[in-house]
Motif scaffolding. Structure first.
Motif, PDB file in Angstrom:
ATOM      1  N   LEU A   1       0.843  -1.206   0.000  1.00 62.47           N
ATOM      2  CA  LEU A   1       0.000   0.000   0.000  1.00 62.47           C
ATOM      3  C   LEU A   1       0.875   1.252   0.000  1.00 62.47           C
TER       4      LEU A   1
ATOM      5  N   CYS B   1       1.780   2.113  -3.492  1.00 66.62           N
ATOM      6  CA  CYS B   1       0.618   2.669  -4.184  1.00 66.62           C
ATOM      7  C   CYS B   1       0.372   4.122  -3.768  1.00 66.62           C
TER       8      CYS B   1
ATOM      9  N   LEU C   1      -1.904   5.582 -10.117  1.00 69.32           N
ATOM     10  CA  LEU C   1      -2.574   4.621  -9.249  1.00 69.32           C
ATOM     11  C   LEU C   1      -2.206   3.207  -9.709  1.00 69.32           C
TER      12      LEU C   1
ATOM     13  N   ARG D   1      -7.181 -11.402 -11.135  1.00 70.81           N
ATOM     14  CA  ARG D   1      -7.936 -10.255 -10.601  1.00 70.81           C
ATOM     15  C   ARG D   1      -6.979  -9.091 -10.375  1.00 70.81           C
TER      16      ARG D   1
ATOM     17  N   GLN E   1      -6.233  -6.080  -8.278  1.00 65.62           N
ATOM     18  CA  GLN E   1      -6.709  -5.780  -6.931  1.00 65.62           C
ATOM     19  C   GLN E   1      -6.257  -4.412  -6.429  1.00 65.62           C
ATOM     20  N   LEU E   2      -7.215  -3.693  -5.864  1.00 64.64           N
ATOM     21  CA  LEU E   2      -6.994  -2.354  -5.325  1.00 64.64           C
ATOM     22  C   LEU E   2      -7.715  -2.261  -3.988  1.00 64.64           C
ATOM     23  N   PRO E   3      -7.095  -1.787  -2.938  1.00 63.11           N
ATOM     24  CA  PRO E   3      -5.688  -1.439  -2.812  1.00 63.11           C
ATOM     25  C   PRO E   3      -4.799  -2.669  -3.034  1.00 63.11           C
TER      26      PRO E   3
ATOM     27  N   ARG F   1      -2.339  -5.607  -2.505  1.00 61.28           N
ATOM     28  CA  ARG F   1      -2.016  -6.393  -1.317  1.00 61.28           C
ATOM     29  C   ARG F   1      -1.120  -7.562  -1.702  1.00 61.28           C
TER      30      ARG F   1
ATOM     31  N   ALA G   1      -6.423 -13.126  -1.879  1.00 64.77           N
ATOM     32  CA  ALA G   1      -7.241 -13.808  -0.874  1.00 64.77           C
ATOM     33  C   ALA G   1      -7.884 -15.070  -1.428  1.00 64.77           C
ATOM     34  N   THR G   2      -8.184 -15.068  -2.697  1.00 63.98           N
ATOM     35  CA  THR G   2      -8.863 -16.212  -3.305  1.00 63.98           C
ATOM     36  C   THR G   2      -7.887 -17.358  -3.578  1.00 63.98           C
TER      37      THR G   2
ATOM     38  N   ARG H   1     -15.744   1.530 -10.329  1.00 60.62           N
ATOM     39  CA  ARG H   1     -14.772   0.536 -10.800  1.00 60.62           C
ATOM     40  C   ARG H   1     -13.894   1.216 -11.841  1.00 60.62           C
TER      41      ARG H   1
ATOM     42  N   SER I   1     -11.316  -4.646  -8.586  1.00 59.01           N
ATOM     43  CA  SER I   1     -11.807  -4.030  -7.349  1.00 59.01           C
ATOM     44  C   SER I   1     -12.515  -2.713  -7.632  1.00 59.01           C
ATOM     45  N   VAL I   2     -13.158  -2.205  -6.611  1.00 57.27           N
ATOM     46  CA  VAL I   2     -13.824  -0.911  -6.715  1.00 57.27           C
ATOM     47  C   VAL I   2     -13.295   0.020  -5.630  1.00 57.27           C
ATOM     48  N   LEU I   3     -13.674   1.276  -5.758  1.00 54.35           N
ATOM     49  CA  LEU I   3     -13.192   2.310  -4.855  1.00 54.35           C
ATOM     50  C   LEU I   3     -14.383   3.191  -4.485  1.00 54.35           C
TER      51      LEU I   3
END
Lengths: 159, 389
Positions: free
Chosen positions: A27, A30, A40, A50, A52-54, A56, A60-61, A107, A113-115
């Motif tokens: 992070l 970023c 960004l 995927r 991914q934002l933020p 990491r 996780a998946t 998105r 991901s979304v923000l």
């Protein structure tokens, strides 16, 4: 002697707690990009792809290390929104947001991901819709501090 | 499950916005005593006590320690659960696992919250990432508002549909003597109530309640020896989403999300083909009207995008084909740490036939309950009247 009915005792109290939060290496990278260069960066999982934002360190998946950095554009699509009428306080500053205001979930192009952020439109349902295109607007570089408040809001893109 | 587990008793407080007459321990003790009375047991017979509430919602931590006189846990084994809105359901699952382990034949589980004593919204902001979302956090209402805007854009539902959910909940609550918001309202009242966060109005949202619920779970031997109407826990499941990722804010998402994943797994465990026929009643966790419509779809009670048709047709009314939340649900009573346990306890009352005025008219043999914590994970519990159901 007359018995007086007693009000139960109830004492108001306030607790204020200082915190310090370590953003971690992903992070940090970023947020420094956002602060210093207005860019960004997200990370892409090598397995499920995927974006991914933020960013990491672990997907996780898939439970694999995310190693590929992807620069996102600053434009995206509104997925959901609300017009907030409550005088919410910003928990990070203690200052009130000024209702009514619009915020939503965007998105960014290329991201999975979304923000969530403010949407710079009047609180008028005629002027907002799910699916609307919008562009991220940043603070002037000298005012950026390296968190999401460096993003002022999303501006709707006409058309 | 390897060893069968039954609910052999339970109880709840009357739920209200103000309970200055009792402290937290006194309030919790009301539910504990009700549960012990219902099970015709004494505290001496309890092997383990599980207490659930949200840390710091009342400005206190480690309530398992300092409410010990109210919970009855003095000198006993026990533990504390804190899992957001799922607290009460997680306490039940934890109790059930302990009974099923064979080590604890009789377990008391308790959920409570005394919302008036703290600032739930402020504490909840800690759920959000400090640098990535917390500045807009602080109220669940904004989240559910986005769910509503996404739902309307995706499926063509209107604010009248969410208002129908609000009316059903409060009219059902009028039949439930323990419920907090017992309101004789109609659709116009909901649409005329104060806008909080479009499309969520005051009457689209749950209240902040004070209250507690307690249940006693036991092994098969104790249940059959001690209880006339044991209610059996047939399956439990939990699933987490990932922080930051889309869930119900994009109701059209095709990615597997926690609610649908959990439903799929629990149905597989039980061999459920058609949930609307397999279960006789549902108690779902709906802090906002829109979430009930989304639950209909995520639970497979209808196809995606058709949840609002169910409420329109009255299918989910107490007397409908698929009764959902005859108790009035979270929309009528939200004492957070107790709310998810109330879903399980209300479902158990329906199976026992002891729900009173809000008893659904059809024969209830099986029930499904849900909960969610934060907005990113769920606990589901399936109950039945007999071990053959």
């Amino acid at each position: 002697m007359a018995t007086k009915i007693q009000e139960p005792i109830s004492i108001p109290m306030t607790v204020s707690v200082p915190y310090r939060f370590a953003a971690g290496s992903y992070l940090t990278k970023c947020l420094i990009g956002l602060r210093d260069h207005g860019t960004l960066f997200a990370v892409e999982c090598p397995k499920c792809k995927r974006v991914q934002l933020p960013p990491r360190i672990v997907c996780a998946t898939c439970h694999v290390r995310n190693e590929r950095w992807v620069e996102l554009g600053l434009e995206g699509t509104l997925v959901a929104f609300t017009i907030m009428y409550l005088p919410l306080t910003d928990p990070t500053t203690g200052k009130p947001h000024n209702p009514p205001f619009v915020y939503g979930t965007v998105r960014l192009d290329g991201a999975t991901s979304v923000l969530d952020h403010f949407i710079n439109v009047e609180p008028d349902l005629e002027k907002i819709r799910v699916g609307m295109r919008c562009r991220m607007i940043l603070r002037p570089q000298a005012e950026r501090i390296g968190d999401l408040s460096d993003i002022l809001y999303f501006d709707p893109i006409p058309g | 499950m390897k060893r069968n587990v039954a609910i052999i008793g339970g109880g709840q407080t009357f739920h209200a916005a103000r309970r200055h007459d009792v402290d937290q321990a006194e309030m919790v003790n009301e539910a504990v005593r009700a549960a012990l009375n219902d099970a015709r047991m004494t505290m001496d017979e309890i092997d383990l006590v599980i207490l659930g509430n949200m840390e710091f919602f009342e400005g206190t931590h480690m309530t398992d320690c300092w409410l010990v006189h109210g919970t009855g846990a003095y000198g006993k084994q026990g533990l504390k659960i804190t899992t957001g809105g799922t607290v009460g359901a997680t306490a039940v699952v934890t109790a059930a696992h302990h009974v099923a382990s064979g080590l604890f034949p009789r377990v008391l589980c308790i959920g409570f919250e005394k919302q008036e004593e703290g600032d739930t919204g402020a504490i909840l902001s800690g759920v959000a990432h400090p640098l990535w979302g917390r500045s807009l956090a602080g109220a669940a209402v904004g989240y559910f508002a986005m769910m509503g805007s996404s739902y309307m854009a995706a499926w063509g539902a209107t604010e009248e549909h969410s208002a129908m959910v609000a009316v059903k909940a409060r009219q059902n609550a009028r039949k439930n003597k323990y419920a907090h918001l017992k309101l004789d309202i109609g659709i116009e009242d909901v649409l005329n109530s104060r806008m909080l966060s479009w499309p969520i109005r005051m009457l689209d949202m749950c209240p902040a309640s004070n209250g507690a619920c307690a249940m006693i779970l036991a092994d098969e031997k104790t249940a059959k020896a001690r209880c006339k109407k044991p209610v059996w826990i047939r399956a439990m499941d939990t699933a987490h989403n990932e922080q930051f990722e889309l869930d119900w804010r994009d109701v059209k998402t095709t990615r597997p999300i926690f609610s649908r994943t959990c439903a799929k797994r629990i149905y597989r465990k039980l061999g459920v083909q058609k949930p609307s026929e397999y279960f006789d009643v549902f108690e779902v966790y709906e802090p906002a009207t829109w979430s009930e419509l989304v639950w209909y779809e995520d639970l497979g009670l209808c196809a995606p995008g058709e949840g609002f048709r169910l409420i329109e047709k009255g299918v989910t009314e107490i007397g409908g084909a698929i009764p959902v939340n005859p108790s009035g649900g979270v929309l009528s009573t939200n004492c957070i740490g107790a709310s998810a346990m109330l879903r399980v306890w209300e479902a158990a009352l329906q199976i026992r036939g002891d729900a009173g005025e809000h008893q659904v008219p059809k024969d209830v043999r099986r029930a499904l309950t849900t909960a969610y914590g934060g907005t990113n994970w769920t606990v589901m519990t399936a109950l039945s009247r007999t071990l053959d159901d």
